[in-house]
Design a protein around this motif. Structure first.
Motif, short mmCIF file in Angstrom:
data_model
loop_
_atom_site.label_atom_id
_atom_site.label_comp_id
_atom_site.label_asym_id
_atom_site.label_seq_id
_atom_site.Cartn_x
_atom_site.Cartn_y
_atom_site.Cartn_z
N GLY A 98 54.03 39.51 39.39
CA GLY A 98 52.62 39.33 39.05
C GLY A 98 51.94 38.20 39.81
N LEU A 99 52.75 37.22 40.25
CA LEU A 99 52.13 36.03 40.86
C LEU A 99 51.43 36.32 42.20
CD1 LEU A 99 51.50 33.04 40.75
CD2 LEU A 99 53.84 32.55 41.49
N PRO A 100 52.03 37.11 43.11
CA PRO A 100 51.29 37.39 44.35
C PRO A 100 49.94 38.06 44.08
CG PRO A 100 53.60 38.01 44.60
CD PRO A 100 53.41 37.65 43.16
N ALA A 101 49.91 38.97 43.11
CA ALA A 101 48.64 39.64 42.78
C ALA A 101 47.66 38.65 42.17
CB ALA A 101 48.91 40.80 41.82
N ARG A 102 48.18 37.73 41.36
CA ARG A 102 47.33 36.72 40.74
C ARG A 102 46.72 35.81 41.82
NH1 ARG A 102 45.64 35.60 35.33
NH2 ARG A 102 43.86 34.50 36.15
N MET A 103 47.51 35.53 42.85
CA MET A 103 46.97 34.72 43.96
C MET A 103 45.82 35.46 44.63
SD MET A 103 50.31 33.32 45.88
CE MET A 103 51.59 32.59 44.95
N LEU A 104 46.02 36.76 44.85
CA LEU A 104 44.95 37.56 45.46
C LEU A 104 43.72 37.54 44.56
CD1 LEU A 104 43.87 39.63 47.51
CD2 LEU A 104 44.94 41.42 46.13
N ALA A 105 43.92 37.64 43.25
CA ALA A 105 42.79 37.63 42.31
C ALA A 105 41.96 36.36 42.50
CB ALA A 105 43.29 37.73 40.87
N GLU A 106 42.64 35.23 42.60
CA GLU A 106 41.90 33.96 42.73
C GLU A 106 41.21 33.87 44.09
OE1 GLU A 106 41.28 32.55 40.15
OE2 GLU A 106 42.90 33.37 38.92
N LEU A 107 41.86 34.38 45.14
CA LEU A 107 41.23 34.34 46.47
C LEU A 107 39.96 35.20 46.48
CD1 LEU A 107 44.43 34.63 48.73
CD2 LEU A 107 42.99 32.60 48.42
N LEU A 108 40.03 36.35 45.81
CA LEU A 108 38.84 37.22 45.76
C LEU A 108 37.73 36.57 44.93
CD1 LEU A 108 40.59 40.70 45.30
CD2 LEU A 108 39.32 39.94 47.31
N ARG A 109 38.11 35.94 43.82
CA ARG A 109 37.10 35.25 43.00
C ARG A 109 36.42 34.15 43.79
NH1 ARG A 109 40.84 35.21 38.02
NH2 ARG A 109 40.16 37.13 37.03
N LEU A 110 37.22 33.42 44.56
CA LEU A 110 36.65 32.35 45.38
C LEU A 110 35.66 32.90 46.40
CD1 LEU A 110 39.89 30.26 45.96
CD2 LEU A 110 37.78 29.37 44.95
N ASP A 111 35.80 34.19 46.72
CA ASP A 111 34.89 34.79 47.69
C ASP A 111 33.75 35.54 47.01
OD1 ASP A 111 34.60 34.86 50.56
OD2 ASP A 111 34.73 37.05 50.38
N GLY A 112 33.61 35.38 45.70
CA GLY A 112 32.44 35.92 45.03
C GLY A 112 32.60 37.28 44.37
N TRP A 113 33.84 37.74 44.22
CA TRP A 113 34.05 39.00 43.51
C TRP A 113 34.30 38.73 42.03
CZ3 TRP A 113 33.46 43.69 45.78
CH2 TRP A 113 33.47 43.72 47.18
N ARG A 114 33.84 39.66 41.21
CA ARG A 114 34.29 39.65 39.82
C ARG A 114 35.60 40.44 39.79
NH1 ARG A 114 31.60 41.86 34.18
NH2 ARG A 114 33.59 41.77 33.07
N VAL A 115 36.67 39.81 39.34
CA VAL A 115 37.99 40.47 39.37
C VAL A 115 38.51 40.67 37.95
CG1 VAL A 115 40.36 40.33 40.23
CG2 VAL A 115 38.50 39.33 41.58
N ASP A 116 38.85 41.91 37.65
CA ASP A 116 39.57 42.18 36.40
C ASP A 116 41.05 42.23 36.76
OD1 ASP A 116 37.24 42.64 34.74
OD2 ASP A 116 36.97 44.48 35.89
N PHE A 117 41.76 41.16 36.43
CA PHE A 117 43.19 41.10 36.76
C PHE A 117 43.97 41.71 35.60
CE2 PHE A 117 47.28 38.70 36.76
CZ PHE A 117 47.80 39.34 37.88
N LEU A 118 44.57 42.87 35.84
CA LEU A 118 45.24 43.59 34.76
C LEU A 118 46.71 43.19 34.62
CD1 LEU A 118 43.70 47.15 35.24
CD2 LEU A 118 42.77 45.18 34.07
N GLY A 119 47.23 42.42 35.57
CA GLY A 119 48.57 41.88 35.43
C GLY A 119 49.68 42.73 36.02
N ALA A 120 50.92 42.39 35.60
CA ALA A 120 52.11 43.08 36.12
C ALA A 120 52.28 44.43 35.43
CB ALA A 120 53.34 42.21 35.87
N SER A 121 52.99 45.34 36.12
CA SER A 121 53.41 46.64 35.57
C SER A 121 52.34 47.33 34.73
CB SER A 121 54.69 46.46 34.74
OG SER A 121 55.17 47.74 34.38
#
Ligand code: B12
Length: 351
Positions: A113-136
């Motif tokens: 889940g952590l690599p995806a969570r990193m991507l979530a934060e990078l996208l948020r920093l770029d102005g996206w609203r991200v619904d992070f649904l987590g692992a599996s």
């Protein structure tokens, strides 16, 4: 909190990365969060902390575990510290969500889940609203979420190729719902070549590449402009289906024959037998994924990697060859499976 436009920030490494690894190694959550907070105070861009420091350290943690220098427990503790440090960065950085909405999920059975969570934060920093649904995330829950929220795109993370059949199901369902899919994670293969094969609209190697791609002319407005790739109909043939259905029996039979085929296993304790059973499961799952995609490399990369991991734990490659052979013996009527196994066995190093 990000670097001013045009500023080039060098990657974080060297002594700072070593210090952070030391904190992670000690399971020192307060120390790690203090360090990232100090970096933010000093004007270091959040993106560099996420990618270079937290992500780069995770890769080192993986290497230390593979080399048998770190236990599984230590790796788990380190990852927990990484999650905490990432949360600290996220808490300090806010960017108005003015680009659109993205649903981000790990495919079913994918626990990284952590690599995806990193991507979530990078996208948020770029102005996206991200619904992070987590692992599996099971495909049906993902689709329910899409119907409820109507995102502009789905970002799907797959770090291990064994999850590719589930990734395929999720991508197909997203396509049917009319939502474009960007895929990522090393599970999609070198250059993401299996992402395209499975029908993803785009693939990105890293979180930063995904940010750049999504900041451009993407997501596509009309996903029907992206027809399903050729060859899709051949995925998941009868050999794959047999392997998946007979998985429990393949493993039980192989374990039942283990001590005859490999006498040193007579001295195995319970935890060694448990680890061997798990390895039999991995052999079956990677072979199934290789058959599903029709890619020898998925199985051979796995057997080479496993041989290295076992060797660093004092287990000779012969033990792996014997284990693979015990699965092979049960698949003699399946030519694609046996030919993949034979190619992988031929590539294994001698003891
Ligand atoms: C921590 C860890 C775990 C933890 C995960 C906990 C968690 N909360 O995440 C646990 C213990 C669960 C785990 C389990 C396993 N793991 Co593991 N794990 C790791 C480790 C050490 C770190 C992962 C990480 O955080 N990486 C950090 C980030 C930064 O990595 P990154 O790939 O660069 O991430 C970027 C891209 O992938 C991309 N990206 C990711 N998702 C997406 C999605 C989209 C849409 C896009 C565009 C981009 C994108 O953006 C990220 C940020 O830039 C890695 C080693 C490594 N080098 O990554 C192994 C690793 C991923 N694991 C591996 C394996 C084999 C396993 C197990 C099979 C082990 C086992 N024998 O049981 C299981 C499988 C579990 C499962 N079914 O999911 C292998 C995978 C090899 C492979 N591809 O075949 C690795 C690479 C270890 C190795 N050296 O070989 N693991």
């Amino acid at each position: 909190m990000t670097s001013p436009a045009g500023t080039i920030t060098p990657p974080i490494g060297g002594e700072l990365a070593d210090r952070y690894l030391g904190l992670v190694s000690d399971g020192d959550e307060p120390g790690a969060t203090d360090l990232v907070n100090d970096l933010l105070d000093d004007g270091v861009p959040a993106q560099r902390i996420i990618v270079d420091l937290i992500g780069g350290t995770q890769a080192r943690v993986g290497d230390l575990w593979a080399a048998n220098e770190w236990s599984v427990a230590r790796e788990h503790a380190a990852t927990a510290v990484g999650e905490r440090a990432l949360a600290a960065v996220a808490a300090r950085t806010t960017t108005p969500p003015d680009r659109g909405r993205i649903a981000l999920a790990c495919v079913d059975g994918e626990w990284h889940g952590l690599p995806a969570r990193m991507l979530a934060e990078l996208l948020r920093l770029d102005g996206w609203r991200v619904d992070f649904l987590g692992a599996s995330v099971p495909g049906r829950h993902l689709i329910t979420h899409l119907h409820q929220t109507g995102p502009d795109a789905v970002a799907l993370s797959c770090m291990i190729p064994t999850r590719l059949p589930r990734a395929h199901a999720a991508i197909t369902a997203c396509r049917s719902a009319g939502v474009p899919v960007i895929a990522g994670g090393r599970g999609f293969g070198p250059g993401g070549r299996w992402a395209e094969r499975l029908g993803a609209h785009a693939w990105a190697r890293t979180g930063e590449e995904a940010v750049a791609l999504l900041a451009g002319d993407w997501p596509p407005r009309n996903v029907t402009d992206f027809p399903m790739p050729d060859g899709e109909a051949f995925l998941g043939d009868e050999e794959y289906t047999h392997l998946v259905r007979s998985r429990p029996q393949l493993i039980t039979t192989a374990m039942g024959r283990l001590t005859t085929a490999y006498p040193p296993a007579r001295d195995y304790d319970d935890s060694q037998l448990e680890a061997t059973t798990e390895d039999m499961g991995h052999i079956t799952d990677f072979l199934a994924a290789a058959l599903y995609i029709g890619e020898q490399a998925i199985f051979t990369d796995f057997t080479e990697w496993t041989a290295g991991v076992l060797t660093s734990r004092g287990v000779p490659p012969t033990a792996l060859s014997v284990g693979i052979g015990l699965i092979r013996d049960q698949l003699v009527d399946f030519p694609a499976a046996t030919s993949m196994i034979d190619a992988a066995l031929a590539a294994l190093p001698p003891d």
